[in-house]
Design a protein around this motif. Structure first.
Motif, PDB file in Angstrom:
ATOM      1  N   PHE A 170       0.832  -1.199   0.000  1.00 28.99           N
ATOM      2  CA  PHE A 170       0.000   0.000   0.000  1.00 28.99           C
ATOM      3  C   PHE A 170       0.865   1.246   0.000  1.00 28.99           C
ATOM      4  O   PHE A 170       1.998   1.220   0.489  1.00 28.99           O
ATOM      5  CB  PHE A 170      -0.883   0.041   1.258  1.00 28.99           C
ATOM      6  N   ALA A 171       0.297   2.301  -0.548  1.00 30.97           N
ATOM      7  CA  ALA A 171       0.931   3.607  -0.441  1.00 30.97           C
ATOM      8  C   ALA A 171      -0.020   4.544   0.288  1.00 30.97           C
ATOM      9  O   ALA A 171      -1.219   4.524   0.028  1.00 30.97           O
ATOM     10  CB  ALA A 171       1.261   4.157  -1.819  1.00 30.97           C
ATOM     11  N   VAL A 172       0.523   5.330   1.197  1.00 31.23           N
ATOM     12  CA  VAL A 172      -0.295   6.291   1.955  1.00 31.23           C
ATOM     13  C   VAL A 172       0.433   7.624   1.921  1.00 31.23           C
ATOM     14  O   VAL A 172       1.652   7.679   2.071  1.00 31.23           O
ATOM     15  CB  VAL A 172      -0.444   5.854   3.426  1.00 31.23           C
ATOM     16  N   ASP A 173      -0.354   8.681   1.711  1.00 33.69           N
ATOM     17  CA  ASP A 173       0.260  10.001   1.756  1.00 33.69           C
ATOM     18  C   ASP A 173       0.590  10.370   3.191  1.00 33.69           C
ATOM     19  O   ASP A 173      -0.127  10.021   4.121  1.00 33.69           O
ATOM     20  CB  ASP A 173      -0.690  11.052   1.167  1.00 33.69           C
ATOM     21  N   ARG A 174       1.634  11.120   3.295  1.00 37.54           N
ATOM     22  CA  ARG A 174       2.109  11.547   4.598  1.00 37.54           C
ATOM     23  C   ARG A 174       0.992  12.220   5.404  1.00 37.54           C
ATOM     24  O   ARG A 174       0.842  12.005   6.606  1.00 37.54           O
ATOM     25  CB  ARG A 174       3.281  12.500   4.391  1.00 37.54           C
ATOM     26  N   GLY A 175       0.144  12.995   4.715  1.00 33.89           N
ATOM     27  CA  GLY A 175      -0.919  13.724   5.394  1.00 33.89           C
ATOM     28  C   GLY A 175      -1.992  12.826   5.986  1.00 33.89           C
ATOM     29  O   GLY A 175      -2.753  13.239   6.858  1.00 33.89           O
ATOM     30  N   ASP A 176      -2.050  11.576   5.533  1.00 39.39           N
ATOM     31  CA  ASP A 176      -3.107  10.676   5.994  1.00 39.39           C
ATOM     32  C   ASP A 176      -2.688   9.765   7.143  1.00 39.39           C
ATOM     33  O   ASP A 176      -3.408   8.831   7.495  1.00 39.39           O
ATOM     34  CB  ASP A 176      -3.599   9.808   4.823  1.00 39.39           C
ATOM     35  N   VAL A 177      -1.495   9.976   7.673  1.00 39.31           N
ATOM     36  CA  VAL A 177      -1.037   9.148   8.795  1.00 39.31           C
ATOM     37  C   VAL A 177      -0.513  10.049   9.904  1.00 39.31           C
ATOM     38  O   VAL A 177      -0.232  11.217   9.679  1.00 39.31           O
ATOM     39  CB  VAL A 177       0.113   8.198   8.360  1.00 39.31           C
ATOM     40  N   ASP A 178      -0.393   9.464  11.101  1.00 36.78           N
ATOM     41  CA  ASP A 178       0.247  10.202  12.194  1.00 36.78           C
ATOM     42  C   ASP A 178       1.678   9.698  12.331  1.00 36.78           C
ATOM     43  O   ASP A 178       1.891   8.514  12.566  1.00 36.78           O
ATOM     44  CB  ASP A 178      -0.484   9.958  13.515  1.00 36.78           C
ATOM     45  N   VAL A 179       2.603  10.614  12.184  1.00 31.89           N
ATOM     46  CA  VAL A 179       4.012  10.225  12.268  1.00 31.89           C
ATOM     47  C   VAL A 179       4.607  10.776  13.555  1.00 31.89           C
ATOM     48  O   VAL A 179       4.505  11.976  13.829  1.00 31.89           O
ATOM     49  CB  VAL A 179       4.792  10.774  11.055  1.00 31.89           C
ATOM     50  N   THR A 180       5.183   9.888  14.349  1.00 34.12           N
ATOM     51  CA  THR A 180       5.820  10.321  15.592  1.00 34.12           C
ATOM     52  C   THR A 180       7.316  10.034  15.525  1.00 34.12           C
ATOM     53  O   THR A 180       7.741   8.885  15.630  1.00 34.12           O
ATOM     54  CB  THR A 180       5.234   9.551  16.802  1.00 34.12           C
ATOM     55  N   PRO A 181       8.113  11.065  15.308  1.00 29.52           N
ATOM     56  CA  PRO A 181       9.562  10.848  15.265  1.00 29.52           C
ATOM     57  C   PRO A 181      10.060  10.257  16.588  1.00 29.52           C
ATOM     58  O   PRO A 181       9.571  10.620  17.657  1.00 29.52           O
ATOM     59  CB  PRO A 181      10.136  12.253  15.050  1.00 29.52           C
ATOM     60  N   LEU A 182      11.025   9.349  16.497  1.00 26.28           N
ATOM     61  CA  LEU A 182      11.549   8.700  17.699  1.00 26.28           C
ATOM     62  C   LEU A 182      12.891   9.326  18.097  1.00 26.28           C
ATOM     63  O   LEU A 182      13.662   9.746  17.227  1.00 26.28           O
ATOM     64  CB  LEU A 182      11.738   7.202  17.433  1.00 26.28           C
ATOM     65  N   PRO A 183      13.123   9.398  19.390  1.00 26.58           N
ATOM     66  CA  PRO A 183      14.407   9.967  19.850  1.00 26.58           C
ATOM     67  C   PRO A 183      15.519   8.921  19.695  1.00 26.58           C
ATOM     68  O   PRO A 183      15.869   8.222  20.633  1.00 26.58           O
ATOM     69  CB  PRO A 183      14.144  10.267  21.329  1.00 26.58           C
ATOM     70  N   VAL A 184      16.087   8.803  18.501  1.00 30.92           N
ATOM     71  CA  VAL A 184      17.002   7.695  18.225  1.00 30.92           C
ATOM     72  C   VAL A 184      18.431   7.966  18.690  1.00 30.92           C
ATOM     73  O   VAL A 184      18.907   9.092  18.673  1.00 30.92           O
ATOM     74  CB  VAL A 184      17.016   7.339  16.717  1.00 30.92           C
ATOM     75  N   PHE A 185      19.083   6.891  19.035  1.00 34.33           N
ATOM     76  CA  PHE A 185      20.469   6.904  19.509  1.00 34.33           C
ATOM     77  C   PHE A 185      21.430   7.289  18.379  1.00 34.33           C
ATOM     78  O   PHE A 185      22.397   8.020  18.575  1.00 34.33           O
ATOM     79  CB  PHE A 185      20.753   5.501  20.058  1.00 34.33           C
ATOM     80  N   ASP A 186      21.160   6.781  17.166  1.00 34.41           N
ATOM     81  CA  ASP A 186      21.958   7.159  15.997  1.00 34.41           C
ATOM     82  C   ASP A 186      21.196   8.238  15.240  1.00 34.41           C
ATOM     83  O   ASP A 186      20.297   7.956  14.464  1.00 34.41           O
ATOM     84  CB  ASP A 186      22.183   5.937  15.102  1.00 34.41           C
ATOM     85  N   ARG A 187      21.598   9.496  15.477  1.00 39.10           N
ATOM     86  CA  ARG A 187      20.815  10.597  14.895  1.00 39.10           C
ATOM     87  C   ARG A 187      21.107  10.783  13.411  1.00 39.10           C
ATOM     88  O   ARG A 187      20.499  11.632  12.757  1.00 39.10           O
ATOM     89  CB  ARG A 187      21.028  11.888  15.698  1.00 39.10           C
ATOM     90  N   THR A 188      21.999   9.983  12.853  1.00 41.40           N
ATOM     91  CA  THR A 188      22.199  10.036  11.410  1.00 41.40           C
ATOM     92  C   THR A 188      21.233   9.086  10.694  1.00 41.40           C
ATOM     93  O   THR A 188      21.233   9.008   9.479  1.00 41.40           O
ATOM     94  CB  THR A 188      23.633   9.653  11.002  1.00 41.40           C
ATOM     95  N   ARG A 189      20.467   8.314  11.451  1.00 38.53           N
ATOM     96  CA  ARG A 189      19.485   7.424  10.835  1.00 38.53           C
ATOM     97  C   ARG A 189      18.169   7.570  11.580  1.00 38.53           C
ATOM     98  O   ARG A 189      17.932   6.919  12.584  1.00 38.53           O
ATOM     99  CB  ARG A 189      19.971   5.969  10.892  1.00 38.53           C
ATOM    100  N   ARG A 190      17.329   8.483  11.077  1.00 40.54           N
ATOM    101  CA  ARG A 190      16.114   8.816  11.814  1.00 40.54           C
ATOM    102  C   ARG A 190      15.016   7.785  11.568  1.00 40.54           C
ATOM    103  O   ARG A 190      14.895   7.243  10.472  1.00 40.54           O
ATOM    104  CB  ARG A 190      15.595  10.185  11.386  1.00 40.54           C
ATOM    105  N   MET A 191      14.215   7.572  12.592  1.00 35.95           N
ATOM    106  CA  MET A 191      13.092   6.653  12.495  1.00 35.95           C
ATOM    107  C   MET A 191      11.871   7.271  13.158  1.00 35.95           C
ATOM    108  O   MET A 191      11.992   8.164  13.986  1.00 35.95           O
ATOM    109  CB  MET A 191      13.431   5.343  13.191  1.00 35.95           C
ATOM    110  N   ALA A 192      10.710   6.763  12.778  1.00 39.20           N
ATOM    111  CA  ALA A 192       9.486   7.272  13.370  1.00 39.20           C
ATOM    112  C   ALA A 192       8.466   6.151  13.445  1.00 39.20           C
ATOM    113  O   ALA A 192       8.542   5.178  12.707  1.00 39.20           O
ATOM    114  CB  ALA A 192       8.939   8.422  12.520  1.00 39.20           C
ATOM    115  N   ASP A 193       7.513   6.302  14.352  1.00 39.73           N
ATOM    116  CA  ASP A 193       6.359   5.411  14.362  1.00 39.73           C
ATOM    117  C   ASP A 193       5.297   6.012  13.453  1.00 39.73           C
ATOM    118  O   ASP A 193       5.112   7.233  13.427  1.00 39.73           O
ATOM    119  CB  ASP A 193       5.789   5.287  15.783  1.00 39.73           C
ATOM    120  N   VAL A 194       4.608   5.151  12.725  1.00 39.02           N
ATOM    121  CA  VAL A 194       3.584   5.634  11.797  1.00 39.02           C
ATOM    122  C   VAL A 194       2.251   4.975  12.148  1.00 39.02           C
ATOM    123  O   VAL A 194       2.135   3.745  12.099  1.00 39.02           O
ATOM    124  CB  VAL A 194       3.946   5.298  10.340  1.00 39.02           C
TER     125      VAL A 194
END
Ligand SMILES: Cc1cc2nc3c(=O)[nH]c(=O)nc-3n(C[C@H](O)[C@H](O)[C@H](O)COP(=O)(O)OP(=O)(O)OC[C@H]3O[C@@H](n4cnc5c(N)ncnc54)[C@H](O)[C@@H]3O)c2cc1C
Lengths: 356, 395
Positions: A170-194
């Protein structure tokens, strides 16, 4: 709307001269725009992403490296991707390259073209029940998705989120989901919960998911091999320059022997990553063993090189200003990205059993 | 000649000549396959990269590989010795022309048995400390001294010998390299019982033995350089050879691959076992991939320093494989004898792994070499490097 899932064009095979030229152009571009100061600037920024750098990479064709020429890509394959990722890894490039490589396998048409030209960014969540991480809980009802995909790389900067489930993509537009950036240990590789709670576009069945994951692992393995080699080179250079007891520390066997072992690790990682890339490119019968092998061999090698590299540097590497910890962070985040090394050793032995 | 022609020629040759061999191979001593190897040599397949003058075909590395692959495809040995035959390569690089003409063809066909007369009771890792002496006499050299750990000495016709020819210069500069004829009165070989309960290696006592002039390899007092070529070949072969366990001689043969053993032992569903087995197999595969990369990068005839990684990798593989095999067998590993071939394999491997981690230079020396020659790290200070050997402390 369902895009067609045929990929008629086979990748172009570069000869060694063109391949060297390609790598050289990426290397030069990274030397200009992805210095250690750049990495730190981007790492400290809110999004962890530098749009200008991304545009520059798009201009030299990196964002469309493995996309077919019909979509504006370079039409190259896993072999070139892996080599480029070695360069990116060495420079600790903080950019959504792995996500892009994976998305390129999953997408077609307009969506793909906008990824290739760098105008849009895609993030990918692997959310099938066969997923090994147990991180995601995404449910499908018709063409609606609900639940949460966890630890999705690059999700916070993505325009499109792709979700690969057991039986559909599936593809979902960014505007249609809730994205919560995570406070990651490696800040050169960002991750988020969607979090999903609405309509999604089914863009195809699950037939490409395995291939997408293979490409992701090849890209990551290349990144790890290149980063391990660079960290190793920094360490050897330091062992040559740093003097204690009136001699270079590299003349002490305790240091020299660690260096010899790390050379074995970093060369083995390079061999594993390149072999997996070649087997994926050729669609070899044994690629289901080669890909897991690269996954754990490269992850383990990079962690060991980063870790022992700090030890061999002594106190200087324990400072924030020294790049060693950036490599260590990358090594540790990469080692979890697609599942840990024990997981991949298990998949490796399963592939060997299936071959036997 | 195109590649297709070459392929066709070698395939046709193999189709006419290759009929298989009895499955026996000793790496030291006269080779039981020598009749076959002589045919391979005479056809020029043994050393395809070498000049025709020395029995080769002047082929590029790429084309020589076509020959090697054709042999490998039918399981025939003997091709591509220009990459693997330590004895022949050392002789080709350093022997006098007349001696080369005599010895090289014999080496390629395994018609002469060979051994390495390097180690001495006082010179193991530190080979430049040899005390065996070679003194000039009419028509050659007289040798006196003692060697040890000499694999294959009993069946050898020649030993590659390092001996001291000048005691008044620093230790590396007074050594010469010879092909010592073993079958003579001055050479006494005494077998040593090994930890594997075999006796492949020996003590060699040399008393007034004679080496003809033309058996000197390289310059007089320039033996250290010759030794480096020979050691590099030896080490690369040791890292390359997939030395497995002795296949349970005489006993019932099971599937002795690690995976097969785990399955036989009924333990292939244990997570820890699977992790360990996967890791050992992975190291073996990685070593092969490294070797393939090193070879691809290596120009013909030179030794690649990256090849010295292989021996170190192989040590780790063999010791770890022995551990995993032992774990899989559990108390069965306490047994021995022909009814227990799996235990014999595991126990043999546990000991024989030292063949690679001590023989041909220890892992520690190998790490020194990698650190210094490959990575360019500064050398360790050597207190005796510059003083005349006569004044060096021994023991
Ligand atoms: C199965 C087998 C077959 C062999 N076959 C042959 C043969 O055919 N011909 C032949 O000539 N020799 C042969 N050898 C001998 C082998 O090459 C030597 O045993 C080896 O080089 C080590 O020398 P050593 O035994 O004198 O140990 P030593 O040199 O006394 O070493 C003892 C320990 O000290 C360590 N050490 C020594 N120097 C250093 C250093 N500078 N830095 C760090 N650590 C160091 C070593 O690594 C080792 O752990 C064989 C050995 C074995 C085990």
């Amino acid at each position: 709307m369902t895009d067609t899932l045929v990929r008629p064009e086979t990748p172009v095979a570069l000869d060694s001269v063109d391949r060297a030229a390609l790598i050289d152009s990426v290397r030069r571009s990274l030397a200009d725009r992805c210095t250690q100061a750049d990495v730190r600037r981007i790492m400290d920024s809110e999004t962890g992403h530098d749009p200008a750098l991304w545009r520059a990479l798009a201009e030299i064709g990196v964002t469309g490296l493995t996309a077919p020429e019909s979509a504006g890509g370079a039409g190259l394959g896993a072999i070139e991707l892996e080599l480029i990722m070695e360069e990116a890894g060495a420079a600790l490039l903080p950019a959504p390259l792995i996500s892009t490589a994976i998305a390129t396998v999953l997408l077609d048409g307009e969506r793909l073209a906008s990824i290739v030209d760098g105008s849009r960014i895609a993030a990918v969540a692997f959310a099938g029940t066969h997923d090994w991480t147990g991180r995601s809980d995404v449910r499908i009802a018709g063409d609606r998705l609900s639940g949460t995909a966890r630890f999705v790389p690059d999700a916070a900067i993505a325009d499109t989120i792709l979700v690969a489930t057991d039986d559909a993509v599936f593809a979902v537009d960014r505007g249609d989901v809730d994205v919560t950036p995570l406070p990651v240990f490696d800040r050169t590789r960002r991750m988020a919960d969607v979090a999903f709670h609405g309509p999604a576009t089914r863009i195809g069945d699950a037939s490409r998911v395995a291939a997408a994951r293979d490409i992701g692992i090849v890209a990551l393995a290349g990144e790890q091999a290149g980063a391990a080699r660079r960290m190793f080179e920094l360490t050897v250079a330091y062992a040559t320059e740093r003097h204690q007891f009136g001699r270079a520390i590299g003349s002490f066997q305790a240091i020299k022997h660690m260096a010899a072992d790390l050379l074995l690790e970093s060369e083995s990682a390079t061999s594993a990553a390149r072999d997996a890339a070649r087997q994926v490119a050729e669609g070899s019968a044994t690629k289901d063993a080669a890909v897991p092998l690269a996954a754990f061999a490269c992850a383990d090698a990079f962690v060991r090189v980063a870790k022992d590299g700090i030890q061999m540097h002594g106190g200087i590497a324990f400072t924030w200003d020294h790049p060693a910890h950036l490599y260590m962070r990358r090594a540790r985040s990469g080692a979890q990205l697609f599942g840990d090394s024990s997981h991949w050793r298990e998949r490796y032995i399963r592939a060997l059993e299936a071959q036997a | 000649m195109t590649s297709d022609h070459l392929q066709a020629e070698v395939d046709a040759w193999l189709a006419t000549h290759w009929q298989g061999l009895p499955a026996h191979h000793e790496s030291f001593g006269r080779d039981p396959r020598s009749a076959w190897l002589a045919k391979v040599r005479d056809a020029g397949w043994a050393v395809p990269r070498w000049d025709a003058e020395w029995g080769g075909r002047n082929l590029s590395n790429e084309r020589a590989k076509i020959v090697e692959r054709a042999f490998a495809a039918v399981g025939a040995p003997g091709a591509g010795q220009d990459r693997s035959n330590l004895w022949a390569n050392t002789a080709l690089a350093h022997a006098t022309d007349s001696f080369k003409r005599q010895i090289v063809p014999q080496l390629l066909a395994g018609e002469v048995g060979m051994c390495l007369l390097y180690s001495e009771p006082g010179a193991g890792s530190d080979l430049a400390a040899v005390r065996t002496r070679a003194e000039k006499v009419d028509g050659g050299w007289r040798i006196n001294g003692q060697k040890v750990w000499t694999s294959g000495a009993r069946v050898a016709d020649y030993g590659m010998l390092i001996a001291r020819t000048d005691w008044d210069v620093p230790k590396h500069r007074g050594i010469s390299f010879f092909f010592l004829p073993m079958k003579q009165d001055g050479v006494e070989v005494r077998p040593l019982r090994q930890i594997t309960d075999e006796a492949h290696f020996n003590e060699v006592f040399i008393t007034d033995a004679f080496v003809p002039e033309e058996n000197l390899l390289g310059p007089l007092n320039g033996g250290w350089g010759v030794l480096q070529t020979a050691l590099a070949y030896e080490r690369s072969v040791m890292g390359d050879a997939a030395r497995g366990p002795r296949s349970g001689a005489g006993g019932p043969k099971g599937d002795h691959s690690l995976l097969g053993l785990a399955r036989e032992a009924g333990r292939l569903d244990e997570a820890v076992v699977r992790q360990d087995v996967a890791q050992v197999i992975a190291w073996r595969v990685l070593n092969k991939l490294n070797t393939a990369r090193a070879k691809a990068e290596m120009a013909q005839g030179t030794s690649s320093p990256i090849m010295s990684l292989g021996k170190l990798a192989m040590s780790r593989i063999l010791h770890e494989e022995a551990r995993v095999r032992t774990m899989l067998l559990g108390s069965e590993s306490l047994l021995e004898g022909p009814e227990h071939p799996r235990a014999e394999d595991a126990n043999f491997l546990a000991f024989n792994a030292y063949f690679t981690s001590i023989g041909g230079g220890t892992d520690q020396i190998q790490r020194n070499i990698i650190g210094e020659r490959v990575l360019g790290l500064p050398k360790e200070p050597e207190v005796d490097r510059t003083i005349p050997f006569r004044e060096v402390r021994a023991g």
